[in-house]
Scaffold this motif. Sequence first.
Motif, PDB file in Angstrom:
ATOM      1  N   PHE A  17       1.090  -1.300  -0.410  1.00  0.00           N
ATOM      2  CA  PHE A  17       0.056  -0.021  -0.177  1.00  0.00           C
ATOM      3  C   PHE A  17       0.898   1.233  -0.060  1.00  0.00           C
ATOM      4  O   PHE A  17       0.244   2.099  -0.911  1.00  0.00           O
ATOM      5  CB  PHE A  17      -0.877  -0.058   1.462  1.00  0.00           C
ATOM      6  CG  PHE A  17      -2.284   1.246   1.273  1.00  0.00           C
ATOM      7  CD1 PHE A  17      -2.992   0.928   0.717  1.00  0.00           C
ATOM      8  CD2 PHE A  17      -1.678   2.096   1.602  1.00  0.00           C
ATOM      9  CE1 PHE A  17      -3.949   1.515   0.706  1.00  0.00           C
ATOM     10  CE2 PHE A  17      -2.713   2.908   1.622  1.00  0.00           C
ATOM     11  CZ  PHE A  17      -3.981   3.396   1.316  1.00  0.00           C
ATOM     12  N   ALA A  18       1.676   1.425   0.638  1.00  0.00           N
ATOM     13  CA  ALA A  18       3.191   2.227   1.080  1.00  0.00           C
ATOM     14  C   ALA A  18       3.333   2.395  -0.380  1.00  0.00           C
ATOM     15  O   ALA A  18       3.758   3.761  -1.144  1.00  0.00           O
ATOM     16  CB  ALA A  18       3.866   2.063   1.700  1.00  0.00           C
ATOM     17  N   VAL A  19       3.850   1.280  -1.061  1.00  0.00           N
ATOM     18  CA  VAL A  19       4.678   2.390  -2.887  1.00  0.00           C
ATOM     19  C   VAL A  19       3.446   2.219  -2.982  1.00  0.00           C
ATOM     20  O   VAL A  19       3.938   3.469  -3.526  1.00  0.00           O
ATOM     21  CB  VAL A  19       5.643   0.889  -2.670  1.00  0.00           C
ATOM     22  CG1 VAL A  19       5.658   1.025  -4.623  1.00  0.00           C
ATOM     23  CG2 VAL A  19       6.461   0.153  -2.411  1.00  0.00           C
ATOM     24  N   CYS A  20       2.542   1.896  -3.857  1.00  0.00           N
ATOM     25  CA  CYS A  20       1.503   1.901  -4.398  1.00  0.00           C
ATOM     26  C   CYS A  20       1.385   3.674  -4.184  1.00  0.00           C
ATOM     27  O   CYS A  20       0.828   4.501  -5.331  1.00  0.00           O
ATOM     28  CB  CYS A  20       0.373   1.428  -4.384  1.00  0.00           C
ATOM     29  SG  CYS A  20       0.106  -0.245  -4.977  1.00  0.00           S
ATOM     30  N   TRP A  21       1.240   4.072  -2.890  1.00  0.00           N
ATOM     31  CA  TRP A  21       0.737   5.308  -2.529  1.00  0.00           C
ATOM     32  C   TRP A  21       1.252   6.557  -2.920  1.00  0.00           C
ATOM     33  O   TRP A  21       1.174   7.693  -3.497  1.00  0.00           O
ATOM     34  CB  TRP A  21       0.827   5.682  -1.542  1.00  0.00           C
ATOM     35  CG  TRP A  21       0.034   6.550  -0.561  1.00  0.00           C
ATOM     36  CD1 TRP A  21       0.206   7.642  -0.835  1.00  0.00           C
ATOM     37  CD2 TRP A  21       0.226   6.505   0.856  1.00  0.00           C
ATOM     38  NE1 TRP A  21      -0.854   8.431   0.136  1.00  0.00           N
ATOM     39  CE2 TRP A  21      -0.557   8.402   1.366  1.00  0.00           C
ATOM     40  CE3 TRP A  21      -0.157   6.125   2.185  1.00  0.00           C
ATOM     41  CZ2 TRP A  21      -1.204   9.174   2.604  1.00  0.00           C
ATOM     42  CZ3 TRP A  21      -0.813   6.797   3.525  1.00  0.00           C
ATOM     43  CH2 TRP A  21      -0.797   8.145   3.497  1.00  0.00           C
TER      44      TRP A  21
END
Length: 277
Positions: A17-21
């Motif tokens: 999720f952090a990478v996609c964000w």
Amino acid sequence: MRAFIRGSYPLVPSVLFAVCWAYGVTGLFALTGPPAGPWRPSPWTAVAALTIALDMLLMRIIDDIRDLPYDRVHNPHRPLATGAVTGSSLLRWYAGIAALLVLLNLFDAWAALVVAAQLAYALLLLLPGPDPGRLVLTLVLSSPVQLLLHLYLYTVLLHTTGGGFDPSFWTALAVVSLATLHLEVAKKITRAPRPGERTYVTTFGLPATVAVALLSATGSALLLAPWGSALTLLPLAFPAVAWWRFRRAERWDARLALLFVLASFATWALIAAGGTS
């Protein structure tokens, strides 16, 4: 910390999720900003992704400490609620990782300053305040935490491109804020709230809460449509399916709300990298 991560911060989905964000919102800022050809992630984008991943861990610490009385009743498996970790030990980890994040972002003074401000503001949420069950007020008070992270990603983009602030920032901020509002509202929708359960349904009623969830997702996609045509509408398939299923279910499928946000992040990054703005 290992016990806390296992119980409150599932590593693989959280880092994903952090990478996609990081990549998605950075792509969004590039997409809606002044035209300069296709966007390409830089090594600083990877630093931003690492920063977001660690920052999300720290925000989970803040949330778990703040919500401890609630979790003892409704989420007794959480590490803090079971006594596997203590609030004081988590705050020591918070201080150490926070210092690391500021150092990690000293490549740009503004980026480091925004990260420091966001981490300091999050600590203020631990001070005595309104009843956390008042979800709307709690959402308003905690929203600067997320807004500052978006501003951080924008400063990293400006560092990479050498550009300056552009009013298009506000359009992109509205797009991502509406998308994440859908997740915040939809994941708590239920037809019959349990005693003491925190859900916007108890404040607005079921029809209005469902309307907010659907309109926030739709507004996010439509606001961005001039930059991505029909591609920006593809993530709306997830709230549409979730609404269809909810017609015969007790609770909104929170997984589909999360997938909507992840699909939005991915779409923004892909459109920006394709140079279709």
